[in-house]
Every structure is written in structure tokens, then in C-alpha cells.
Design a protein around this motif. Structure first.
Motif, PDB file in Angstrom:
ATOM      1  N   ASN A   1       0.796  -1.233   0.000  1.00 10.39           N
ATOM      2  CA  ASN A   1       0.000   0.000   0.000  1.00 10.39           C
ATOM      3  C   ASN A   1       0.826   1.279   0.000  1.00 10.39           C
ATOM      4  N   TRP A   2       2.053   1.221   0.547  1.00  8.88           N
ATOM      5  CA  TRP A   2       2.849   2.442   0.656  1.00  8.88           C
ATOM      6  C   TRP A   2       4.330   2.126   0.619  1.00  8.88           C
ATOM      7  N   VAL A   3       5.102   3.155   0.338  1.00  7.45           N
ATOM      8  CA  VAL A   3       6.558   3.082   0.467  1.00  7.45           C
ATOM      9  C   VAL A   3       7.007   4.307   1.249  1.00  7.45           C
ATOM     10  N   SER A   4       7.916   4.087   2.204  1.00  3.24           N
ATOM     11  CA  SER A   4       8.365   5.147   3.105  1.00  3.24           C
ATOM     12  C   SER A   4       9.867   5.309   2.978  1.00  3.24           C
ATOM     13  N   ARG A   5      10.291   6.526   2.680  1.00  4.42           N
ATOM     14  CA  ARG A   5      11.735   6.826   2.604  1.00  4.42           C
ATOM     15  C   ARG A   5      12.081   7.657   3.821  1.00  4.42           C
TER      16      ARG A   5
ATOM     17  N   GLU B   1       9.410  10.685   3.853  1.00  6.31           N
ATOM     18  CA  GLU B   1       8.563  10.919   2.682  1.00  6.31           C
ATOM     19  C   GLU B   1       7.872   9.603   2.380  1.00  6.31           C
ATOM     20  N   THR B   2       6.546   9.644   2.380  1.00  6.98           N
ATOM     21  CA  THR B   2       5.770   8.419   2.174  1.00  6.98           C
ATOM     22  C   THR B   2       4.906   8.574   0.929  1.00  6.98           C
ATOM     23  N   ILE B   3       4.941   7.555   0.087  1.00  4.37           N
ATOM     24  CA  ILE B   3       4.031   7.503  -1.062  1.00  4.37           C
ATOM     25  C   ILE B   3       2.901   6.542  -0.713  1.00  4.37           C
TER      26      ILE B   3
ATOM     27  N   TRP C   1      -3.337   2.538  13.376  1.00  2.00           N
ATOM     28  CA  TRP C   1      -3.556   2.948  14.773  1.00  2.00           C
ATOM     29  C   TRP C   1      -2.201   3.058  15.443  1.00  2.00           C
ATOM     30  N   TYR C   2      -1.631   4.272  15.427  1.00  2.00           N
ATOM     31  CA  TYR C   2      -0.305   4.475  16.011  1.00  2.00           C
ATOM     32  C   TYR C   2      -0.448   4.686  17.509  1.00  2.00           C
ATOM     33  N   LYS C   3      -0.691   3.594  18.227  1.00  2.00           N
ATOM     34  CA  LYS C   3      -0.926   3.723  19.667  1.00  2.00           C
ATOM     35  C   LYS C   3       0.332   4.089  20.433  1.00  2.00           C
TER      36      LYS C   3
ATOM     37  N   LEU D   1       3.010   9.596  18.076  1.00  2.00           N
ATOM     38  CA  LEU D   1       2.248  10.686  17.472  1.00  2.00           C
ATOM     39  C   LEU D   1       2.806  10.889  16.072  1.00  2.00           C
ATOM     40  N   GLU D   2       1.929  11.212  15.122  1.00  2.00           N
ATOM     41  CA  GLU D   2       2.372  11.437  13.747  1.00  2.00           C
ATOM     42  C   GLU D   2       1.671  12.665  13.175  1.00  2.00           C
ATOM     43  N   ALA D   3       2.436  13.504  12.496  1.00  2.00           N
ATOM     44  CA  ALA D   3       1.868  14.594  11.689  1.00  2.00           C
ATOM     45  C   ALA D   3       2.194  14.295  10.233  1.00  2.00           C
TER      46      ALA D   3
ATOM     47  N   LEU E   1      -2.728  19.168   6.073  1.00  2.00           N
ATOM     48  CA  LEU E   1      -2.007  18.451   7.132  1.00  2.00           C
ATOM     49  C   LEU E   1      -3.020  17.756   8.031  1.00  2.00           C
ATOM     50  N   TYR E   2      -2.685  16.540   8.466  1.00  2.00           N
ATOM     51  CA  TYR E   2      -3.421  15.975   9.594  1.00  2.00           C
ATOM     52  C   TYR E   2      -2.423  15.547  10.662  1.00  2.00           C
ATOM     53  N   ALA E   3      -2.837  15.679  11.918  1.00  2.00           N
ATOM     54  CA  ALA E   3      -1.986  15.342  13.052  1.00  2.00           C
ATOM     55  C   ALA E   3      -2.768  14.398  13.957  1.00  2.00           C
TER      56      ALA E   3
ATOM     57  N   ILE F   1      -8.559   5.199   8.848  1.00  2.00           N
ATOM     58  CA  ILE F   1      -8.303   4.485   7.587  1.00  2.00           C
ATOM     59  C   ILE F   1      -7.803   5.521   6.591  1.00  2.00           C
ATOM     60  N   LEU F   2      -6.629   5.252   6.038  1.00  2.00           N
ATOM     61  CA  LEU F   2      -6.030   6.135   5.045  1.00  2.00           C
ATOM     62  C   LEU F   2      -6.295   5.533   3.669  1.00  2.00           C
ATOM     63  N   ARG F   3      -6.888   6.327   2.800  1.00  2.00           N
ATOM     64  CA  ARG F   3      -7.229   5.822   1.471  1.00  2.00           C
ATOM     65  C   ARG F   3      -6.513   6.634   0.399  1.00  2.00           C
TER      66      ARG F   3
ATOM     67  N   ILE G   1       4.630  14.062   3.643  1.00  2.00           N
ATOM     68  CA  ILE G   1       5.766  14.279   4.532  1.00  2.00           C
ATOM     69  C   ILE G   1       5.284  13.947   5.939  1.00  2.00           C
ATOM     70  N   CYS G   2       5.958  13.005   6.590  1.00  2.00           N
ATOM     71  CA  CYS G   2       5.479  12.456   7.864  1.00  2.00           C
ATOM     72  C   CYS G   2       6.534  12.639   8.945  1.00  2.00           C
ATOM     73  N   VAL G   3       6.076  13.071  10.124  1.00  2.00           N
ATOM     74  CA  VAL G   3       6.963  13.225  11.281  1.00  2.00           C
ATOM     75  C   VAL G   3       6.422  12.345  12.407  1.00  2.00           C
ATOM     76  N   PHE G   4       7.294  11.534  13.002  1.00  2.00           N
ATOM     77  CA  PHE G   4       6.913  10.656  14.110  1.00  2.00           C
ATOM     78  C   PHE G   4       7.686  11.011  15.365  1.00  2.00           C
ATOM     79  N   THR G   5       6.986  11.024  16.490  1.00  2.00           N
ATOM     80  CA  THR G   5       7.644  11.065  17.790  1.00  2.00           C
ATOM     81  C   THR G   5       6.980  10.034  18.694  1.00  2.00           C
TER      82      THR G   5
ATOM     83  N   ALA H   1      -0.008  -0.550  13.856  1.00  2.00           N
ATOM     84  CA  ALA H   1       0.867   0.212  14.767  1.00  2.00           C
ATOM     85  C   ALA H   1       2.320  -0.123  14.498  1.00  2.00           C
ATOM     86  N   TYR H   2       3.217   0.737  15.021  1.00  2.00           N
ATOM     87  CA  TYR H   2       4.632   0.425  15.072  1.00  2.00           C
ATOM     88  C   TYR H   2       4.993   0.150  16.517  1.00  2.00           C
ATOM     89  N   GLN H   3       5.854  -0.830  16.726  1.00  2.00           N
ATOM     90  CA  GLN H   3       6.288  -1.151  18.080  1.00  2.00           C
ATOM     91  C   GLN H   3       7.322  -0.120  18.548  1.00  2.00           C
TER      92      GLN H   3
HETATM   93  C1  LIG Z   1       0.713   8.256   6.464  1.00  2.42           C
HETATM   94  C2  LIG Z   1       1.206   6.994   7.050  1.00  2.42           C
HETATM   95  O1  LIG Z   1       1.275   6.829   8.227  1.00  2.42           O
HETATM   96  N1  LIG Z   1       1.567   6.080   6.161  1.00  2.42           N
HETATM   97  C3  LIG Z   1       2.190   4.836   6.553  1.00  2.42           C
HETATM   98  C4  LIG Z   1       3.688   4.897   6.482  1.00  2.42           C
HETATM   99  C5  LIG Z   1       4.292   5.875   7.460  1.00  2.42           C
HETATM  100  N2  LIG Z   1       4.012   7.221   7.118  1.00  2.42           N
HETATM  101  C6  LIG Z   1       5.800   5.705   7.462  1.00  2.42           C
HETATM  102  O2  LIG Z   1       6.487   6.547   6.891  1.00  2.42           O
HETATM  103  O3  LIG Z   1       6.287   4.742   8.060  1.00  2.42           O
END
Ligand SMILES: CC(=O)NCC[C@H](N)C(=O)O
Length: 130
Positions: free
Chosen positions: A22-26, A41-43, A53-55, A58-60, A86-88, A96-98, A107-111, A125-127
Motif C-alpha cells: 500500500n505504501w513506500v516510506s523513505r 517521505e511516504t508515497i 492505529w499508532y498507539k 504521534l504522527e503529523a 495536514l493531519y496530526a 483508515i487512510l485511502r 511528509i510524515c513526522v513521528f515522535t 501500529a509500530y512497536q
Molecule cells: C501516512 C502513514 O502513516 N503512512 C504509513 C507509512 C508511514 N508514514 C511511514 O512513513 O512509516
């Protein structure tokens, strides 16, 4: 100072593809870069549907190209996504992301920051890693 290009994060261990395609994340910045967040950067591929569900994080997310939508599973609301939106996920919101008619570039930021090899578990989720 860190200088890094998207080309340096493509085709190597910094580029992670979702197992379901479904996606690729750089992943331009990761935990070991010491910034306190990770920056990706996510496609999101056109027509894809991904429950997330990123329990533990947090992600923007900021859209710079393409189109799609996000459904808030707490309320049922669907928000259109296009460049400039933007969504945070400030409440670890289940969603659900479609993907839309063409691939979306986000462009995604995780903390806390990702380590780099994370892919979604069964809940989307990510562990957390020590
Ligand atoms: C928008 C989103 O969460 N997509 C899934 C991949 C994630 N952004 C990532 O980069 O690991």
C-alpha cells in the motif's frame, strides 16, 4: 549538520515498503540521527486502503502531491486530502487512510522517532524499541 537527499534514502535500508504494497516510506531522519523525531517521505499508492492505529507514536502528515482521504474511526468523519492539507494524530487516532486517483506524496513526522525498519503490525501500529 545533517544534509541528506531523497536519492540517498531510496533503494536501500532507509526505504521501507509495506508488506501489503500500500505504501513506500523513505526515512530521511531516524532515531539514530538524534533529532527526537523521525522524518519520512511516504508515497500512498492510488486506490489503497490502510487501517492505522499508532498507539505508541504521534504522527503529523502533510500532503504535497496527489489525493486521497482519511476516515476518523472515532467519529466516522472522512476528510479529503490534497496538497496543502495536514493531519496530526494528536490522540493516537485510529483511522483508515485511502489513496485516491493518483499516488499521494506525504511528509510524515513521528515522535518518538522510528528506528528505521518498522512496518505496521496487525493493528496498524509500530512497536516501540529500547
Ligand atoms: C501516512 C502513514 O502513516 N503512512 C504509513 C507509512 C508511514 N508514514 C511511514 O512513513 O512509516
Amino acid at each position: 549538520m545533517i544534509i541528506r537527499t531523497i536519492a540517498e534514502c531510496t533503494g536501500n535500508e532507509r526505504e521501507i515498503k509495506a508488506p501489503n504494497g500500500n505504501w513506500v516510506s523513505r526515512r530521511l531522519l531516524l532515531r539514530d540521527d538524534g533529532m527526537g523525531f523521525s522524518f519520512h517521505e511516504t508515497i500512498i499508492h492510488a486506490g489503497s486502503e490502510t487501517p492505522i492505529w499508532y498507539k505508541n507514536h504521534l504522527e503529523a502528515v502533510y500532503c504535497v502531491a496527489g489525493n486521497g482521504s482519511i476516515e476518523d474511526l472515532a467519529t466516522g468523519e472522512v476528510h479529503q486530502i490534497e496538497p496543502g492539507v495536514l493531519y496530526a494524530l494528536d490522540k493516537h487516532d485510529r483511522h483508515i487512510l485511502r489513496g485516491g486517483t493518483v499516488d499521494m506524496k506525504m511528509i510524515c513526522v513521528f515522535t518518538p522517532p522510528l528506528r528505521g525498519d518498522e512496518v505496521h503490525d496487525a493493528d496498524g501500529a509500530y512497536q516501540l524499541h529500547e
